[in-house]
Design a protein around this motif. Structure first.
Motif, PDB file in Angstrom:
ATOM      1  N   ALA A 161     -11.247   6.805   6.161  1.00  0.00           N
ATOM      2  CA  ALA A 161     -12.359   5.856   6.002  1.00  0.00           C
ATOM      3  C   ALA A 161     -13.587   6.337   6.777  1.00  0.00           C
ATOM      4  N   ARG A 162     -13.373   6.844   7.983  1.00  0.00           N
ATOM      5  CA  ARG A 162     -14.498   7.347   8.788  1.00  0.00           C
ATOM      6  C   ARG A 162     -15.195   8.533   8.116  1.00  0.00           C
ATOM      7  N   LEU A 163     -14.462   9.262   7.285  1.00  0.00           N
ATOM      8  CA  LEU A 163     -15.059  10.407   6.584  1.00  0.00           C
ATOM      9  C   LEU A 163     -15.743   9.999   5.280  1.00  0.00           C
ATOM     10  N   GLY A 164     -15.613   8.720   4.914  1.00  0.00           N
ATOM     11  CA  GLY A 164     -16.275   8.232   3.711  1.00  0.00           C
ATOM     12  C   GLY A 164     -15.373   8.071   2.504  1.00  0.00           C
ATOM     13  N   PHE A 165     -14.078   8.303   2.657  1.00  0.00           N
ATOM     14  CA  PHE A 165     -13.145   8.078   1.551  1.00  0.00           C
ATOM     15  C   PHE A 165     -12.998   6.576   1.314  1.00  0.00           C
ATOM     16  N   GLU A 166     -12.899   6.209   0.051  1.00  0.00           N
ATOM     17  CA  GLU A 166     -12.719   4.807  -0.316  1.00  0.00           C
ATOM     18  C   GLU A 166     -11.522   4.667  -1.242  1.00  0.00           C
ATOM     19  N   PRO A 167     -10.763   3.587  -1.126  1.00  0.00           N
ATOM     20  CA  PRO A 167      -9.627   3.368  -2.032  1.00  0.00           C
ATOM     21  C   PRO A 167     -10.095   3.261  -3.482  1.00  0.00           C
ATOM     22  N   THR A 168      -9.331   3.862  -4.381  1.00  0.00           N
ATOM     23  CA  THR A 168      -9.663   3.776  -5.814  1.00  0.00           C
ATOM     24  C   THR A 168      -9.041   2.543  -6.453  1.00  0.00           C
ATOM     25  N   GLY A 169      -8.118   1.894  -5.746  1.00  0.00           N
ATOM     26  CA  GLY A 169      -7.376   0.771  -6.319  1.00  0.00           C
ATOM     27  C   GLY A 169      -6.064   1.215  -6.938  1.00  0.00           C
ATOM     28  N   GLU A 170      -5.806   2.517  -6.926  1.00  0.00           N
ATOM     29  CA  GLU A 170      -4.571   3.052  -7.489  1.00  0.00           C
ATOM     30  C   GLU A 170      -3.603   3.453  -6.380  1.00  0.00           C
ATOM     31  N   THR A 171      -2.344   3.535  -6.752  1.00  0.00           N
ATOM     32  CA  THR A 171      -1.320   4.106  -5.894  1.00  0.00           C
ATOM     33  C   THR A 171      -0.558   5.140  -6.709  1.00  0.00           C
ATOM     34  N   ASP A 172       0.077   6.080  -6.008  1.00  0.00           N
ATOM     35  CA  ASP A 172       0.883   7.066  -6.715  1.00  0.00           C
ATOM     36  C   ASP A 172       2.312   6.536  -6.865  1.00  0.00           C
ATOM     37  N   PRO A 173       3.193   7.265  -7.554  1.00  0.00           N
ATOM     38  CA  PRO A 173       4.564   6.768  -7.764  1.00  0.00           C
ATOM     39  C   PRO A 173       5.347   6.491  -6.474  1.00  0.00           C
ATOM     40  N   ASP A 174       4.931   7.117  -5.357  1.00  0.00           N
ATOM     41  CA  ASP A 174       5.596   6.878  -4.074  1.00  0.00           C
ATOM     42  C   ASP A 174       4.968   5.729  -3.294  1.00  0.00           C
ATOM     43  N   GLY A 175       3.952   5.080  -3.866  1.00  0.00           N
ATOM     44  CA  GLY A 175       3.297   3.966  -3.195  1.00  0.00           C
ATOM     45  C   GLY A 175       2.157   4.364  -2.288  1.00  0.00           C
ATOM     46  N   GLU A 176       1.791   5.652  -2.284  1.00  0.00           N
ATOM     47  CA  GLU A 176       0.665   6.084  -1.454  1.00  0.00           C
ATOM     48  C   GLU A 176      -0.648   5.598  -2.068  1.00  0.00           C
ATOM     49  N   VAL A 177      -1.572   5.211  -1.222  1.00  0.00           N
ATOM     50  CA  VAL A 177      -2.878   4.732  -1.645  1.00  0.00           C
ATOM     51  C   VAL A 177      -3.756   5.934  -1.989  1.00  0.00           C
ATOM     52  N   ILE A 178      -4.370   5.906  -3.183  1.00  0.00           N
ATOM     53  CA  ILE A 178      -5.267   6.972  -3.611  1.00  0.00           C
ATOM     54  C   ILE A 178      -6.671   6.656  -3.111  1.00  0.00           C
ATOM     55  N   LEU A 179      -7.307   7.676  -2.506  1.00  0.00           N
ATOM     56  CA  LEU A 179      -8.654   7.552  -1.958  1.00  0.00           C
ATOM     57  C   LEU A 179      -9.590   8.542  -2.646  1.00  0.00           C
ATOM     58  N   ARG A 180     -10.870   8.206  -2.648  1.00  0.00           N
ATOM     59  CA  ARG A 180     -11.886   9.042  -3.280  1.00  0.00           C
ATOM     60  C   ARG A 180     -13.058   9.245  -2.340  1.00  0.00           C
ATOM     61  N   LEU A 181     -13.508  10.494  -2.249  1.00  0.00           N
ATOM     62  CA  LEU A 181     -14.723  10.833  -1.524  1.00  0.00           C
ATOM     63  C   LEU A 181     -15.718  11.368  -2.538  1.00  0.00           C
ATOM     64  N   ALA A 182     -16.838  10.669  -2.721  1.00  0.00           N
ATOM     65  CA  ALA A 182     -17.876  11.135  -3.636  1.00  0.00           C
ATOM     66  C   ALA A 182     -18.565  12.341  -3.015  1.00  0.00           C
ATOM     67  N   LEU A 183     -18.775  13.358  -3.835  1.00  0.00           N
ATOM     68  CA  LEU A 183     -19.449  14.566  -3.366  1.00  0.00           C
ATOM     69  C   LEU A 183     -20.837  14.628  -3.962  1.00  0.00           C
TER      70      LEU A 183
END
Length: 153
Positions: free
Chosen positions: A131-153
């Protein structure tokens, strides 16, 4: 200290493989050796990996899916930060932050518009770091339940 990303070679492989996180963090990221085995088992994910160096000392490891064809939920991309490990003795010095910035610059130079990653949810996990680096949750999770994050470039 200057942070750089370097290829893993015969000369540094042993030192890089010896890097590790604390026991409490092991549930959040696999070891370097396990990560390299995972890369070998999943060539379709186009693994790209490097040692993270602070000046002339290896302090971490990073692995991405490099310009891969996205196939959610198994493969996110095209640019996915698959692994990031900073050795427990070298945490708190900004090496992880600098490594992610270097990766983001490389991806941007290749025409990437976003860098994705995921994390295991739990106390002591990397959510705040990302979060401090600017990643934001996409609202998705992977099959293992990990939260997917996105950093806009």
């Amino acid at each position: 200290m200057a942070v750089s990303l370097r290829e893993i070679t015969d000369a540094n492989a042993e030192a890089v493989a010896a890097l590790s996180v604390s026991e409490a963090q092991q549930r959040f990221v696999s070891s370097v050796t396990e990560s390299l085995e995972e890369a070998e088992e999943h060539p379709q994910d186009k693994p790209w990996f490097r040692a993270v160096y602070a000046d002339e000392r290896p302090v971490g490891f990073v692995m991405l899916s490099w310009d891969v064809e996205p196939r959610p939920p198994e493969i996110h991309g095209p640019w996915f930060l698959w692994k990031l490990l900073i050795d427990e003795r070298h945490q708190g010095h900004g090496y992880g932050r600098d490594a992610v910035r270097l990766v983001a610059d490389l991806v941007r130079d290749q025409g990437g518009r976003e860098l994705l990653t995921s994390h295991v949810v739990g106390d002591g996990g990397p959510a705040g770091f990302y979060a401090r680096l600017g990643f934001e949750p996409t609202g998705e999770t992977d099959p293992d339940g990990e939260v997917i994050l996105r950093l806009a470039l």
